[in-house]
Design a protein around this motif. Structure first.
Motif, PDB file in Angstrom:
ATOM      1  N   UNK A   1       0.867  -1.180   0.000  1.00 48.75           N
ATOM      2  CA  UNK A   1       0.000   0.000   0.000  1.00 48.75           C
ATOM      3  C   UNK A   1       0.899   1.224   0.000  1.00 48.75           C
ATOM      4  N   UNK A   2       0.732   2.063  -1.003  1.00 52.55           N
ATOM      5  CA  UNK A   2       1.509   3.287  -1.089  1.00 52.55           C
ATOM      6  C   UNK A   2       0.596   4.441  -0.714  1.00 52.55           C
ATOM      7  N   UNK A   3       0.876   5.031   0.442  1.00 52.02           N
ATOM      8  CA  UNK A   3       0.115   6.201   0.894  1.00 52.02           C
ATOM      9  C   UNK A   3       0.795   7.427   0.291  1.00 52.02           C
ATOM     10  N   UNK A   4       0.066   8.132  -0.552  1.00 51.40           N
ATOM     11  CA  UNK A   4       0.632   9.275  -1.273  1.00 51.40           C
ATOM     12  C   UNK A   4       0.563  10.545  -0.434  1.00 51.40           C
ATOM     13  N   UNK A   5       1.386  11.531  -0.816  1.00 50.81           N
ATOM     14  CA  UNK A   5       1.299  12.847  -0.171  1.00 50.81           C
ATOM     15  C   UNK A   5      -0.127  13.373  -0.294  1.00 50.81           C
TER      16      UNK A   5
END
Length: 193
Positions: free
Chosen positions: A55-59
């Motif tokens: 899971x890539x939590x973006x800015x």
């Protein structure tokens, strides 16, 4: 793992959410389950014991992404004969198609801590669009210094859309295995970077 001086959380739209970064599904704190109708009168529950996700939590939180891989042979309904049948070519054909894959394509909507993710699910080399209803459960730091967050997600698919068409007609009407399958996911994710 992050150092204790880096931010663990941030505020966004009234929610405390994880800091931007890459998180991996914690295999010790996850369940990838499903529910299907049996003989038109009851439900069978099962799960895939072996699953991973990044899971890539973006800015910008609404640009976050998820990709998941489920090992098809890890299916478990607590009944050995049924599990063997589900692994066979009549269902998942695990010898030929080792994994089920999910890739998010966007965030369709959100309200409070509930999000709807659009994505693509692949089963037996058949890819179909699937929306996941995701509930963000919270964020924090574990006693071991790991930044974590929790979530649950649900969706419903028509198994026949993925080529899982085996069935038996019942004398009383209807079929042995329902077409609709509810997917239920719960987990924690641990920050890697």
């Amino acid at each position: 793992m992050t150092s204790s001086t880096e931010p663990v959380t941030r505020d966004w739209n009234g929610l405390t959410i994880p800091a931007a970064g890459t998180y991996l599904l914690d295999v010790a704190h996850k369940r990838v389950g499903f529910v299907a109708r049996h003989m038109m009168v009851s439900k069978v529950r099962g799960e895939f014991a072996d699953a991973s996700a990044t899971i890539t939590i973006a800015e910008e939180p609404l640009e976050s992404t998820v990709s998941a891989t489920i090992q098809a042979a890890s299916i478990n309904t607590a009944q050995a004969d049924r599990d063997a049948h589900l692994r066979s070519p009549e269902f998942l054909d695990v010898e030929k198609f080792a994994t089920l894959e999910y890739r998010s394509t966007g965030v369709k909507s959100h309200e409070g801590n509930e999000f709807v993710l659009t994505g693509e699910l692949t089963i037996k080399d058949v890819t179909r669009p699937v929306e996941l209803k995701v509930e963000f459960e919270g964020v924090g730091r574990s006693p071991f210094g790991q930044d974590i967050f929790g979530f649950s997600a649900t969706t419903e698919i028509d198994r026949e859309d993925f080529g899982l068409t085996w069935n038996v007609a019942l004398e009383s009407g209807g079929v042995l295995v329902g077409k609709k399958v509810k997917i239920e996911i719960e987990g924690e994710a641990i920050r890697q970077s």
